[in-house]
Design a protein around this motif. Structure first.
Motif, PDB file in Angstrom:
ATOM      1  N   ASP A 111       1.014  -1.346  -0.099  1.00 34.69           N
ATOM      2  CA  ASP A 111      -0.098   0.370  -0.364  1.00 34.69           C
ATOM      3  C   ASP A 111       0.704   1.127   0.102  1.00 34.69           C
ATOM      4  OD1 ASP A 111      -2.965   1.713   0.187  1.00 34.69           O
ATOM      5  OD2 ASP A 111      -2.417   2.179   1.945  1.00 34.69           O
ATOM      6  N   SER A 155       0.769   3.747  -3.038  1.00 36.52           N
ATOM      7  CA  SER A 155       0.318   5.144  -2.505  1.00 36.52           C
ATOM      8  C   SER A 155       1.601   6.215  -2.956  1.00 36.52           C
ATOM      9  CB  SER A 155       0.020   4.987  -1.241  1.00 36.52           C
ATOM     10  OG  SER A 155      -0.564   6.909  -0.786  1.00 36.52           O
ATOM     11  N   GLY A 192      -4.026   4.428  -5.633  1.00 36.19           N
ATOM     12  CA  GLY A 192      -5.012   4.961  -4.341  1.00 36.19           C
ATOM     13  C   GLY A 192      -5.584   3.839  -4.343  1.00 36.19           C
ATOM     14  N   TRP A 193      -6.109   2.656  -3.548  1.00 32.73           N
ATOM     15  CA  TRP A 193      -6.383   1.987  -3.340  1.00 32.73           C
ATOM     16  C   TRP A 193      -8.384   2.401  -2.837  1.00 32.73           C
ATOM     17  CZ3 TRP A 193     -10.165   1.202   1.049  1.00 32.73           C
ATOM     18  CH2 TRP A 193     -11.155   1.235   1.785  1.00 32.73           C
ATOM     19  N   TRP A 204      -6.171  -1.536  -6.561  1.00 29.54           N
ATOM     20  CA  TRP A 204      -5.418  -0.095  -6.619  1.00 29.54           C
ATOM     21  C   TRP A 204      -5.516   0.623  -8.214  1.00 29.54           C
ATOM     22  CZ3 TRP A 204      -3.473  -3.918  -3.302  1.00 29.54           C
ATOM     23  CH2 TRP A 204      -3.583  -3.568  -1.918  1.00 29.54           C
ATOM     24  N   ARG A 262      -4.144   7.420  -8.942  1.00 30.10           N
ATOM     25  CA  ARG A 262      -5.524   8.454  -8.408  1.00 30.10           C
ATOM     26  C   ARG A 262      -5.712   9.394 -10.004  1.00 30.10           C
ATOM     27  NH1 ARG A 262      -1.990   7.729  -4.007  1.00 30.10           N
ATOM     28  NH2 ARG A 262      -1.050   8.900  -4.754  1.00 30.10           N
ATOM     29  N   ASP A 290      -6.416   2.369   7.600  1.00 28.88           N
ATOM     30  CA  ASP A 290      -5.180   2.010   7.073  1.00 28.88           C
ATOM     31  C   ASP A 290      -5.044   0.043   8.144  1.00 28.88           C
ATOM     32  OD1 ASP A 290      -5.022   3.538   4.805  1.00 28.88           O
ATOM     33  OD2 ASP A 290      -3.313   4.106   6.032  1.00 28.88           O
TER      34      ASP A 290
END
Length: 410
Positions: free
Chosen positions: A256, A260, A265-266, A272, A275, A393
């Motif tokens: 993650d 990120s 992004g998840w 994921w 973004r 998270d």
């Protein structure tokens, strides 16, 4: 199971279950899942409904499977009234790429002949990197596919050997680049993490490799030891260690963090997407899987495929030969079915929506469920956002326990 349903209607369903296939608003989102049951070899961890050529012998073939798919499409189109527009198609397996690019386009053409595919529909196929090529992706793109999902699993040769994957580490990366060169804007790479013997360096190398490619989506799944698999037998005999929960948690956090930092992004616990601004781009997310998580309607075609339409769930006969033989008799190859009641629908809604970054809406939750969710907020496992609850998270690492706690409490 053959005697479970009196096959008195071509739909293979009777009474209320059959009636529910009709009368659904044609504007309701609708998807098709097509299961390809063929694999060159069986991976030791896999418990999917798949068969190698040696296991099938002369009982079934890609050609008999294709004929069965076309017959099932005919019966599905006849059973659904009014006609449903298809907004997503997902070809999974098994190894769909064993059919070749032209074979997969033939499948898509069979859908087009029987259903209206919406403008801008998402059309995905899974592929094993070893059975792809630049020409394969060219054929798929020209034939109308819009999204590719590649099974990479790891960049470590040692880890791939433990998983009994047949492709070389670099082939998945080359395949992703070939798909991009063919014009695919939406490409996914699958990772499996927590394989016994996998090191931190192995995971970092896998993430480095993924992020060197033009993918806009990554799926990462913890290795699960499924009963009945070769991997489970090895664990039971002590030949290999079971995945360690603490290691799995550390691996997930690392995945993650790296994704990120790289601009993904998840949007679901294990998925994921690239973004757009501060949020995952809707165009990069897998719309077909989102339809599952939102409990919309889909029809699953192929041996062992599951379907859900208007509160009815059913599943097909698993063996490709029995699947094809039933369809040759003019009846859908349904093994069994269930009609979901209000409690079932509510439970599934909570279980699925809670896994999404968009969160679990407050409306629809009971007072008790809202109270229990607020306890998880106090524990730092959920946060409140306008209209609902979202996993933190830390909460993503304990998603199953949080969901269970909301539904049933202590």
């Amino acid at each position: 199971m053959d005697a479970a349903l009196p096959h008195t209607e071509p739909s293979g369903l009777t009474g209320e279950a059959s009636a529910r296939l009709s009368g659904v608003d044609a504007r309701t989102p609708f998807g098709l899942y097509i299961h390809v049951p063929f694999c060159a070899t069986r991976c030791g961890y896999c418990d999917f409904n798949t068969y190698t050529a040696g296991e099938l012998g002369s009982a079934a073939s890609p050609e008999s499977w294709q004929e069965g798919i076309e017959r099932e499409l005919d019966l599905a189109a006849a059973a659904l009234s009014p006609a449903r527009e298809v907004s997503t198609i997902f070809v999974g397996g098994g190894t769909p790429s064993m059919l070749g690019g032209r074979g997969l386009v033939r499948v898509l053409d069979a859908v087009r002949d029987r259903f209206h595919i919406a403008s801008g529909a998402e059309i995905t196929t899974e592929s094993n990197p070893e059975s792809t090529s630049a020409a394969f992706f060219d054929d798929l793109r020209a034939g109308g596919f819009t999204r590719i999902s590649l099974g990479m699993q790891s960049a470590s040769s040692r880890v791939l050997r433990i998983l009994e994957r047949i492709h070389t580490p670099g082939r998945a990366l080359d395949a992703a680049r070939e798909a991009a060169a063919a014009g695919f804007e939406h490409i996914n790479l699958d990772l499996i993490y927590g394989t016994p013997g996998e090191t931190d360096a192995d995971l970092d190398a896998s993430l480095d490799a993924v992020l060197s490619t033009p993918v806009d989506h990554v799926s990462a799944y913890a290795l699960i030891v499924e009963d009945g698999t070769a991997f489970a037998r090895k664990v039971r005999r002590g030949e290999i260690a079971a995945p360690d929960d603490d290691v799995l948690a550390d691996r997930y956090r690392r995945i993650d963090e790296r994704l990120s930092q790289a601009g993904l992004g998840w949007y679901e616990v294990s998925n994921w997407a690239r973004r757009q601004g501060d949020s995952p781009d809707p165009a990069a997310q897998c719309r077909h899987n989102l339809a599952y998580w939102h409990s919309t309607d889909w029809w699953g075609l192929g041996p062992g495929a599951h379907s859900h339409v208007n509160g009815v769930r059913w599943w097909n006969r698993k063996h490709p030969a029995r699947y094809a033989a039933t369809l040759a008799d003019g009846v859908l190859p349904i093994d069994d079915h269930e009609i979901l009641d209000a409690a079932d629908i509510h439970t599934e809604r909570v279980m699925l929506l809670a896994r999404l970054r968009s969160g679990l809406p407050v409306d629809g939750l009971s007072d008790g469920e809202v109270r229990r969710a607020r306890r998880f907020v106090a524990d730092g496992l959920l946060i409140t956002e306008p209209g609902g609850f979202v996993l933190t998270d830390a909460g993503r690492l304990l998603a199953d326990a949080v969901i269970r706690g909301i539904l049933v409490g202590d």
